[in-house]
Scaffold this active site. Structure first.
Site, short mmCIF file in Angstrom:
data_model
loop_
_atom_site.label_atom_id
_atom_site.label_comp_id
_atom_site.label_asym_id
_atom_site.label_seq_id
_atom_site.Cartn_x
_atom_site.Cartn_y
_atom_site.Cartn_z
N HIS A 1 -2.88 25.39 -37.58
CA HIS A 1 -3.55 25.66 -36.31
C HIS A 1 -3.35 27.12 -35.95
O HIS A 1 -2.41 27.78 -36.43
CB HIS A 1 -2.97 24.77 -35.21
CG HIS A 1 -3.31 23.32 -35.37
ND1 HIS A 1 -3.22 22.43 -34.33
CD2 HIS A 1 -3.74 22.60 -36.44
CE1 HIS A 1 -3.59 21.22 -34.74
NE2 HIS A 1 -3.90 21.31 -36.03
N GLU B 1 -2.20 28.65 -33.30
CA GLU B 1 -0.91 29.00 -32.71
C GLU B 1 0.19 29.03 -33.76
O GLU B 1 1.01 29.95 -33.79
CB GLU B 1 -0.54 28.00 -31.60
CG GLU B 1 -1.49 28.00 -30.42
CD GLU B 1 -2.64 27.01 -30.56
OE1 GLU B 1 -3.20 26.64 -29.52
OE2 GLU B 1 -2.97 26.60 -31.69
N CYS C 1 -2.25 21.88 -28.64
CA CYS C 1 -2.12 20.46 -28.96
C CYS C 1 -0.63 20.10 -28.99
O CYS C 1 0.23 20.98 -28.93
CB CYS C 1 -2.77 20.17 -30.32
SG CYS C 1 -1.80 20.75 -31.73
N CYS D 1 1.37 22.01 -31.74
CA CYS D 1 1.55 23.42 -31.42
C CYS D 1 2.51 23.59 -30.25
O CYS D 1 3.30 24.55 -30.23
CB CYS D 1 0.21 24.07 -31.11
SG CYS D 1 -0.83 24.20 -32.58
#
Length: 156
Positions: free
Chosen positions: A53, A55, A83, A86
């Protein structure tokens, strides 16, 4: 510090990632002392890595740049509210603040609904959609004992 400038960069990274076909519509930047030290884009589909992801990618890069496993005095800017995965990575990395543009409900409307994960966390392990089963071993605590006894550990 102009938070809007850094958020706009995160959003730009998200759009560039979509247009390049590298992954989902998410981007992130990490800033220290007013300068971007790392950028990340979601590249889950091109890397075949479900943890890639924006991040997490940005955190990994920033930690390499700083030569550290925590982001003290850094700020994370992300195109969307993080999310659950993350969020966990962010807490382990310990930046001093997080700024985000879109909400997780906006992501859900685009097909990135992570609300089921929040619901799963509250369930007993054996009742989750993917069941978790503990199998105790006589040596199951030995890694923690080794950690407690290791003289040169870096606590985090």
């Amino acid at each position: 510090m102009n938070h809007e400038t850094f958020l706009k960069r995160a959003v730009t990274l998200a759009c560039e990632g979509v247009n390049a076909g590298i992954g989902g519509p998410f981007g992130a930047v990490i800033v220290k002392d007013g300068a971007i030290i790392a950028e990340g884009q979601n590249n889950v589909t091109t890397s075949n890595d479900p943890t890639a992801h924006a991040e997490v990618t940005a955190i990994r890069k920033a930690c390499k740049v700083l030569g550290a496993y925590q982001l003290d005095d850094c700020i994370l800017y992300t195109s969307c509210e993080p999310c659950p995965m993350c969020l966990g990575a962010i807490y382990w990395a310990r930046p001093k603040a997080v700024f985000y543009a879109a909400e997780h409900t906006d992501a859900a409307e685009a097909g990135f609904d992570d609300s089921f994960i929040y619901k799963e966390i509250d369930k007993p392990a054996e009742e989750r959609t993917i069941p978790f089963y503990q199998v105790t071993l006589t040596e199951h605590l030995s890694p923690f004992q080794a950690w407690r006894n290791f003289a040169n550990k870096k606590e985090y």
